[in-house]
Design a protein around this motif. Structure first.
Motif, PDB file in Angstrom:
ATOM      1  N   THR A 147       5.784   2.808  -0.511  1.00 19.47           N
ATOM      2  CA  THR A 147       4.648   1.965  -0.897  1.00 19.47           C
ATOM      3  C   THR A 147       4.631   1.758  -2.406  1.00 19.47           C
ATOM      4  O   THR A 147       4.444   0.629  -2.881  1.00 19.47           O
ATOM      5  N   HIS A 148       4.860   2.832  -3.155  1.00 17.63           N
ATOM      6  CA  HIS A 148       4.901   2.715  -4.622  1.00 17.63           C
ATOM      7  C   HIS A 148       6.000   1.746  -5.051  1.00 17.63           C
ATOM      8  O   HIS A 148       5.766   0.860  -5.884  1.00 17.63           O
ATOM      9  N   LEU A 149       7.201   1.912  -4.506  1.00 17.17           N
ATOM     10  CA  LEU A 149       8.317   1.066  -4.918  1.00 17.17           C
ATOM     11  C   LEU A 149       8.099  -0.393  -4.521  1.00 17.17           C
ATOM     12  O   LEU A 149       8.420  -1.304  -5.284  1.00 17.17           O
ATOM     13  N   ARG A 150       7.556  -0.620  -3.336  1.00 15.68           N
ATOM     14  CA  ARG A 150       7.250  -2.010  -2.924  1.00 15.68           C
ATOM     15  C   ARG A 150       6.239  -2.634  -3.875  1.00 15.68           C
ATOM     16  O   ARG A 150       6.385  -3.776  -4.293  1.00 15.68           O
ATOM     17  N   ARG A 151       5.207  -1.877  -4.215  1.00 16.30           N
ATOM     18  CA  ARG A 151       4.162  -2.394  -5.102  1.00 16.30           C
ATOM     19  C   ARG A 151       4.709  -2.592  -6.519  1.00 16.30           C
ATOM     20  O   ARG A 151       4.430  -3.591  -7.168  1.00 16.30           O
ATOM     21  N   GLN A 152       5.486  -1.645  -7.002  1.00 16.80           N
ATOM     22  CA  GLN A 152       6.034  -1.700  -8.357  1.00 16.80           C
ATOM     23  C   GLN A 152       7.011  -2.856  -8.522  1.00 16.80           C
ATOM     24  O   GLN A 152       6.966  -3.577  -9.503  1.00 16.80           O
TER      25      GLN A 152
END
Length: 192
Positions: free
Chosen positions: A31-36
């Motif tokens: 989720t962090h990487l998708r958002r980032q």
């Protein structure tokens, strides 16, 4: 209850808890990487063919860039670079190809002044930029593609104009002040 059964139940519950924590951690990282990274996440996924490899690549990029000593440009440097950009834009009217090449080099110089390693190849520079400017890295790649197509004679003046727009979007972001003062220390804010 038999102590062996109780121990077995505790072991099974511990394994279930560990698996749940691992799954939640991986999901949180994804989720962090998708958002980032936004669309850069999708690009990495397409390039690597699976989420695990794509996420490892993106996490490695983040780790690499966070180890860099990036600096904010002082106002005098920002003004000097902005003046150079204005001259490059004016040059576009008379010689679009030269102006685009100069814009590419100017973006590279600003990156170097900020602390990004520019001695590496283009793809490494784009990967570095993708960490703090994920919304602009595709512009950077597109501008570079147009520049390379021009060298083979397959880019139109309109393509060159578009490359200038792409370079300008990254150039302007690189010049922006993104620092905050914490306890009398200026630090750069990272994209989140």
């Amino acid at each position: 209850m038999d102590p062996r059964i109780l121990i077995a139940i505790i072991i099974v519950l511990a394994i279930i808890l560990i698996v749940a924590i691992v799954v939640a951690t991986r999901r949180q990282r994804s989720t962090h990487l998708r958002r980032q990274f936004g669309s850069e996440y999708d690009r990495a996924l397409q390039k690597h063919g699976n989420a695990k490899a794509a996420e490892a690549d993106l996490a490695q990029r983040e780790e690499h860039v966070h180890k860099l000593t990036l600096r904010e440009l002082p106002a005098s440097e920002r003004t000097a670079f902005a003046d150079e950009w204005a001259a490059v834009q004016r040059r576009f009217v008379d010689d679009p190809a030269i102006a685009v090449s100069e814009a590419d080099r100017l973006v590279e110089r600003v990156m170097a002044a900020r602390g990004y390693p520019v001695a590496t190849d283009f793809e490494h520079r784009a990967n570095d930029i993708s960490v703090d400017y994920p919304g602009l890295v595709q512009n950077y790649r597109s501008a570079r593609d147009i520049t390379l197509r021009h060298r083979t004679g397959s880019a139109t003046t309109e393509d060159l104009r578009q490359a200038m727009v792409y370079f300008r979007s990254l150039f302007e972001e690189l010049l922006q002040s993104k620092s905050v003062v914490v306890d009398d220390t200026t630090i750069l804010k990272r994209a989140s």
